[in-house]
Design a protein around this motif. Structure first.
Motif, PDB file in Angstrom:
ATOM      1  N   LEU A  59       0.842  -1.191   0.000  1.00 10.36           N
ATOM      2  CA  LEU A  59       0.000   0.000   0.000  1.00 10.36           C
ATOM      3  C   LEU A  59       0.881   1.245   0.000  1.00 10.36           C
ATOM      4  N   PRO A  60       0.382   2.370  -0.492  1.00 17.45           N
ATOM      5  CA  PRO A  60       1.244   3.550  -0.660  1.00 17.45           C
ATOM      6  C   PRO A  60       1.743   4.171   0.640  1.00 17.45           C
ATOM      7  N   ASP A  61       1.029   3.982   1.741  1.00 16.21           N
ATOM      8  CA  ASP A  61       1.442   4.629   2.993  1.00 16.21           C
ATOM      9  C   ASP A  61       1.834   3.631   4.076  1.00 16.21           C
ATOM     10  N   GLY A  62       2.133   2.412   3.682  1.00 15.50           N
ATOM     11  CA  GLY A  62       2.542   1.427   4.675  1.00 15.50           C
ATOM     12  C   GLY A  62       2.344   0.021   4.156  1.00 15.50           C
ATOM     13  N   HIS A  63       2.642  -0.938   5.003  1.00 18.04           N
ATOM     14  CA  HIS A  63       2.497  -2.337   4.624  1.00 18.04           C
ATOM     15  C   HIS A  63       1.156  -2.855   5.090  1.00 18.04           C
ATOM     16  N   GLY A  64       0.534  -3.693   4.266  1.00 14.95           N
ATOM     17  CA  GLY A  64      -0.770  -4.230   4.621  1.00 14.95           C
ATOM     18  C   GLY A  64      -0.780  -4.959   5.954  1.00 14.95           C
ATOM     19  N   LEU A  65       0.303  -5.635   6.289  1.00 10.29           N
ATOM     20  CA  LEU A  65       0.328  -6.361   7.555  1.00 10.29           C
ATOM     21  C   LEU A  65       0.291  -5.417   8.756  1.00 10.29           C
ATOM     22  N   ASP A  66       0.619  -4.133   8.551  1.00  8.80           N
ATOM     23  CA  ASP A  66       0.467  -3.167   9.635  1.00  8.80           C
ATOM     24  C   ASP A  66      -1.009  -3.036  10.026  1.00  8.80           C
ATOM     25  N   ILE A  67      -1.896  -3.167   9.043  1.00  8.38           N
ATOM     26  CA  ILE A  67      -3.330  -3.136   9.333  1.00  8.38           C
ATOM     27  C   ILE A  67      -3.711  -4.348  10.173  1.00  8.38           C
ATOM     28  N   ALA A  68      -3.207  -5.518   9.795  1.00  8.99           N
ATOM     29  CA  ALA A  68      -3.501  -6.735  10.559  1.00  8.99           C
ATOM     30  C   ALA A  68      -2.995  -6.604  11.989  1.00  8.99           C
ATOM     31  N   ARG A  69      -1.800  -6.042  12.156  1.00  8.61           N
ATOM     32  CA  ARG A  69      -1.252  -5.855  13.507  1.00  8.61           C
ATOM     33  C   ARG A  69      -2.112  -4.892  14.321  1.00  8.61           C
ATOM     34  N   ALA A  70      -2.572  -3.821  13.698  1.00 10.57           N
ATOM     35  CA  ALA A  70      -3.411  -2.856  14.402  1.00 10.57           C
ATOM     36  C   ALA A  70      -4.737  -3.493  14.816  1.00 10.57           C
ATOM     37  N   LEU A  71      -5.303  -4.328  13.949  1.00  4.42           N
ATOM     38  CA  LEU A  71      -6.543  -5.015  14.289  1.00  4.42           C
ATOM     39  C   LEU A  71      -6.362  -5.901  15.509  1.00  4.42           C
ATOM     40  N   ARG A  72      -5.270  -6.657  15.516  1.00  4.14           N
ATOM     41  CA  ARG A  72      -5.048  -7.568  16.632  1.00  4.14           C
ATOM     42  C   ARG A  72      -4.757  -6.790  17.923  1.00  4.14           C
ATOM     43  N   ALA A  73      -3.966  -5.737  17.806  1.00  6.45           N
ATOM     44  CA  ALA A  73      -3.642  -4.942  18.995  1.00  6.45           C
ATOM     45  C   ALA A  73      -4.885  -4.279  19.581  1.00  6.45           C
ATOM     46  N   GLY A  74      -5.825  -3.881  18.705  1.00  9.88           N
ATOM     47  CA  GLY A  74      -7.031  -3.216  19.168  1.00  9.88           C
ATOM     48  C   GLY A  74      -8.172  -4.147  19.496  1.00  9.88           C
TER      49      GLY A  74
END
Length: 229
Positions: A59-74
């Motif tokens: 993705l242009p502003d980061g890695h898709g797995l950062d979204i997965a990490r944020a989901l799990r953390a939240g």
């Protein structure tokens, strides 16, 4: 069970349009929304119910797995299925470690995504139907996610993937009474002998069941019924 709501995350408009069309064609699924950046996706997820995220990793502003990490953390309950051209084993391992329910490589066909979505829905239905977990129940639920998908693009020697796709489509629509090799051949526009080779392959791989019915001459006729996911 209500329709499972899907968020599609990809920065290419063509991919978003194609993935959305595919999802809408699978019964039991609805497109909840789309996003093209990690920030847009996280804002959407913060305010909208989503059951499954179809996630591009680049993705242009980061890695898709950062979204997965944020989901799990939240503590967000949405599941994640990676849809990407990224083939590095490290990324596959990372996606699995974050609880990914699938990893689908681009390019793919509608059948590729459909089979995985249907397996995911069976997984969710198995969880919803269980009052309490038993080992056999847990094994059964996870088996749906891990069930091998028939790779029609890598059909055995002598079989053509596109023809195999058409044979599968005819069987899927054929109903519980089953179809003969002659009937399938007529629908696919191949000979009875050719159709039988494809049908026997599907039966041998556990994706079709053989049966019998009386033919016009009174002799038993072999029929095939789709039994795969």
């Amino acid at each position: 069970m209500d329709d499972l709501r899907v968020l599609i995350i990809d920065d290419e408009d063509v991919a978003v349009t194609g993935h959305s069309e595919y999802v809408r064609r699978v019964p039991g699924f609805a497109v909840a929304g789309t996003a093209s950046t990690t920030q847009e996706a996280l804002r959407f997820l913060a305010g909208t119910r989503v059951d499954l995220v179809l996630l591009d990793l680049n993705l242009p502003d980061g890695h898709g797995l950062d979204i997965a990490r944020a989901l799990r953390a939240g503590g967000h309950p949405a599941d994640v299925m990676a849809i990407t051209a990224a083939r590095e084993i490290e990324l596959v391992r990372a996606a699995v470690s974050l609880g990914g329910v699938g990893y689908l490589l681009k390019p793919f066909t509608f059948a590729d995504l459909r089979d995985r979505l249907e397996a995911y829905r069976r997984y969710r239905e198995g969880l919803a139907a269980a009052d309490a977990a038993s080992q056999s129940g847990v094994d059964s639920v996870f088996r749906e996610l891990r069930r091998p998908v028939l790779a029609t693009d890598n059909a055995p020697k002598g079989l053509v993937g596109s023809v195999l796709d058409r044979v599968i489509g005819v069987l899927r629509a054929g109903g519980p009474e089953g179809l003969s090799a002659s009937e399938v051949g007529g629908e696919v526009d191949v000979s009875r002998v050719t159709a039988r080779r494809y049908l026997q392959y599907l039966a041998d791989s556990g994706r079709a069941d053989r049966g019998q019915r009386l033919g016009g001459s009174g002799r038993p006729e072999v029929t095939y019924t789709w039994s795969g996911p």
